[in-house]
Design a protein around this motif. Structure first.
Motif, PDB file in Angstrom:
ATOM      1  N   GLY A  31       0.630  -1.197  -0.222  1.00  0.00           N
ATOM      2  CA  GLY A  31      -0.065  -0.298   0.142  1.00  0.00           C
ATOM      3  C   GLY A  31       0.799   1.624   0.223  1.00  0.00           C
ATOM      4  N   THR A  33       1.730   4.582  -0.619  1.00  0.00           N
ATOM      5  CA  THR A  33       1.702   5.639  -1.894  1.00  0.00           C
ATOM      6  C   THR A  33       2.147   7.427  -1.847  1.00  0.00           C
ATOM      7  N   GLY A  67       2.112   3.770   3.793  1.00  0.00           N
ATOM      8  CA  GLY A  67       2.159   2.341   3.393  1.00  0.00           C
ATOM      9  C   GLY A  67       3.566   1.961   4.003  1.00  0.00           C
ATOM     10  N   SER A  89       3.233  -1.053 -10.224  1.00  0.00           N
ATOM     11  CA  SER A  89       3.805  -0.133 -10.050  1.00  0.00           C
ATOM     12  C   SER A  89       2.993   0.996 -10.842  1.00  0.00           C
ATOM     13  N   THR A 238       2.143  11.926  -8.792  1.00  0.00           N
ATOM     14  CA  THR A 238       1.989  10.382  -7.374  1.00  0.00           C
ATOM     15  C   THR A 238       2.239   9.328  -7.883  1.00  0.00           C
ATOM     16  N   ALA A 240       1.769   5.131  -6.588  1.00  0.00           N
ATOM     17  CA  ALA A 240       1.512   3.734  -5.461  1.00  0.00           C
ATOM     18  C   ALA A 240       1.572   2.553  -6.047  1.00  0.00           C
ATOM     19  N   ASN A 242       1.886  -1.344  -5.400  1.00  0.00           N
ATOM     20  CA  ASN A 242       2.243  -2.759  -4.398  1.00  0.00           C
ATOM     21  C   ASN A 242       3.019  -4.345  -4.774  1.00  0.00           C
TER      22      ASN A 242
END
Length: 273
Positions: A31, A33, A67, A89, A238, A240, A242
């Protein structure tokens, strides 16, 4: 009998894969971010961003981070690097909702390989936990460190760095030349943020600075289908992430193939009998 042969082969490969990954080293993103700014990779001009021959460093600043990241540091050796099924990603840098760079791996996929060496550190387990505002922690080999932590430093072989960062940043298509040498990475960890300085002075071949320059100078129409670059020596947006990147020793990968072939041979012997 053909169905049995296929089943035996798949079962052998699956067993070998599990054994190989169990012997590997994981970098896990849970998670993760936040916001990012990449800077200092070129010279801002009235036109395109130009390379800076006097500077082989660039800076990555992550803020509003949430995260966890857990890194099992592998010993030096030759490895194959895999993104496990479900790993993703994603990076958005044009201000319009939706990712511009990155990848999603619905199945386990090889993303790189070669000589991987992480030096300039004695830690074998690094754990960053950004969960909760103002609650950032860092553990090195299970020992909690004081925040801010301003002395983080590692050196990564070129193959390991390009495989890892190329996958995370989605810049693999810009890294077309084989690389050797090393990349020096230093970092400073604060509450909910981290500053990373990447030094490519000792990297031979393709570089991330070149990839970032290409991205920043992209025209509106380009073969990658990406947004036009800002041409200001800064890329921000931005991110993110996982999933798991697994670094697997190459002999284990060969063993995985060998077990798969052994399963096929066994199936053929049963058919002949």
């Amino acid at each position: 009998m053909k169905k049995f042969a296929v089943a035996a082969t798949v079962a052998a490969l699956a067993t070998a894969s599990s054994a190989s990954f169990a012997a590997g080293y994981a970098t896990t993103f849970a998670g993760l971010t936040g916001d990012f700014v990449i800077s200092d990779f070129g010279i801002n001009t009235a036109g395109p961003t130009l390379p800076d021959p006097s500077n082989n460093q660039f800076k990555v600043t992550l803020t509003n981070v949430d995260g966890k990241v857990t890194i099992q540091v592998p010993p030096a050796g030759n490895y194959n690097i895999y993104a496990l099924a479900g790993t993703s990603s994603l990076i958005d840098y044009d201000g319009i909702a939706g990712p511009d760079l990155g990848a999603v791996y619905p199945t386990t996929t090889k993303v790189g390989g070669g000589n991987v060496a992480v030096t300039n550190t004695t830690s074998s387990l690094v754990e960053f936990d950004f969960n909760g505002v103002g609650a950032t922690t860092l553990k090195l080999d299970g020992v909690l460190q004081s925040i801010p932590y301003t002395t983080g430093a590692i050196t990564i072989s070129g193959a390991g760095a390009t495989s890892l960062f190329g996958t995370l940043l989605g810049l693999g298509s810009f890294l077309v030349n084989p690389v050797s040498g090393t990349v020096d990475v230093s970092y400073k960890l604060f509450q909910d943020s981290i500053e990373i300085l990447i030094d490519e002075t000792n990297l031979v071949g393709g570089s991330f600075e070149d990839a970032l320059l290409a991205l920043d100078n992209l025209p509106a129409v380009n073969p990658f289908g990406l947004p036009a670059g800002n041409r200001n020596a800064v890329i921000d947006g931005t991110f993110a992430a996982n999933g798991v990147l697994f670094t697997v020793p190459e002999p284990a990968t060969l063993g995985m193939l060998g077990l798969g072939l052994a399963g096929l041979a066994a199936a053929r012997r049963r058919k002949a009998a």
